[in-house]
Scaffold this active site. Structure first.
Site, short mmCIF file in Angstrom:
data_model
loop_
_atom_site.label_atom_id
_atom_site.label_comp_id
_atom_site.label_asym_id
_atom_site.label_seq_id
_atom_site.Cartn_x
_atom_site.Cartn_y
_atom_site.Cartn_z
N LYS A 145 -21.83 8.20 -32.43
CA LYS A 145 -22.10 8.05 -31.00
C LYS A 145 -22.86 9.24 -30.44
CE LYS A 145 -18.82 9.14 -28.02
NZ LYS A 145 -19.32 10.17 -27.05
N LYS B 263 -23.88 19.47 -22.94
CA LYS B 263 -22.92 19.00 -23.95
C LYS B 263 -23.62 18.27 -25.07
CE LYS B 263 -19.26 17.94 -26.22
NZ LYS B 263 -18.20 17.03 -25.81
N THR C 293 -18.32 12.72 -23.43
CA THR C 293 -19.73 12.95 -23.79
C THR C 293 -20.49 11.65 -23.56
OG1 THR C 293 -19.05 14.56 -25.47
CG2 THR C 293 -21.29 13.66 -25.64
#
Length: 296
Positions: free
Chosen positions: A241, A173, A97
């Site tokens: 993150k 995503k 990702t």
């Protein structure tokens, strides 16, 4: 299927993907920064490599399943990286990702070296990766798809083709991660309120998972809370993150994301409080005045 494939990163997802490829008769070479993990896979029938470069010398398709862009950069261009050893026309499948703009730039860098690239983030968790039923959100050139299409189907139950260039897969995503992070934060908040109000947590879990308020994340992650098991299948810092990437993407177009911002702050608070490497369900530990379930 008799392809020779390299898998870099044998974490919760990568190990399952490597085993899925082997079940489909692929010759699977692996590299992990933990040599013992790679060697354990080799003992099951794969081939352990000492570096990404060694792996690249033996494989025309490399599937990278590391945590983030920085690790991907290291895998490709760091000491012992695979980019310099990859043959022209080989394919690099990037499953992390990352910032979509970084993925777009990576495609250009690899194309300059004659390497095909597929932007291919993944979702579904370790169990679905192990069973070959996870989801892949992909975008790339027709040439890249032609080279790896059958392999994608070996690793995933759903392979979405979202565009003919890098970036689209990563954008989808990141939007998925927006929902995942917000749902985990909301699930933790709901369970925390139930604990504060003296509701039996097992009864609350049973009712919610059979009612309209349920979500996949409530059902999955609050089971970890009930079991008092914070072994990191996906750690708190992953959502620090990933929700950071969500906010970065939205900030570039000045798009407001109030729920994502709040959820990000919750994971940041959990990380700072010492739970960074615990399962992301440990975000529930930020709530004051509650007694969490203990291990049986």
């Amino acid at each position: 299927m008799t392809s020779t494939v390299g898998v870099i990163g044998l974490g919760a997802m990568g190990s399952g993907m490597a085993r899925s490829l082997r079940r489909h008769s692929c010759h699977v070479h692996v590299f992990d920064v933990r040599p013992d993990v790679a060697q354990a896979f080799a003992e099951e029938g794969g081939v352990a490599c000492a570096s990404p470069a060694e792996l690249a010398g033996q494989c025309d398709i490399i599937v990278s399943v590391v945590v983030n862009a920085a690790q991907t950069e290291s895998v490709l261009f760091g000491e012992g990286g695979c980019a310099s050893a990859m043959k022209r026309g080989s394919v690099f499948v990037m499953c992390s990702t990352v910032d979509p703009n970084w993925s777009i730039a990576l495609q250009a860098r690899l194309e300059a070296l004659g390497i095909l690239y597929l932007d291919a983030p993944i979702s579904g968790g370790a169990a679905k990766a192990a069973s070959g039923e996870m989801t892949m959100m992909t975008s790339g050139t027709p040439e890249a798809y032609a080279a790896v299409g059958a392999l994608l189907d070996a690793m995933a139950g759903k392979v979405y083709r979202l565009g003919d260039a890098a970036g689209a897969g990563s954008k989808v995503k990141i939007i998925n991660q927006l929902l995942a992070g917000v749902h985990i934060a909301a699930a933790a908040e709901a369970m925390a309120l139930g604990l504060r109000e003296g509701v039996d947590p097992a009864a609350l879990y049973e009712v919610i998972t059979h009612s309209a308020g349920n979500s996949w994340m409530f059902e999955n992650r609050m089971a970890h809370v009930l079991a008092a098991d914070y072994t990191p299948l996906s750690a708190v810092d992953i959502f620090v993150k990933d929700l950071g990437l969500v906010l970065d993407m939205a900030r570039a177009s000045k798009f407001p994301l109030p729920l994502s911002s709040t959820a990000h702050q919750m994971f940041m608070q959990a990380s700072t409080a010492g739970f960074a490497r615990e399962d992301d369900s440990a975000v529930i530990k930020i709530f004051p005045g509650i007694e969490l379930p203990k291990k049986p």
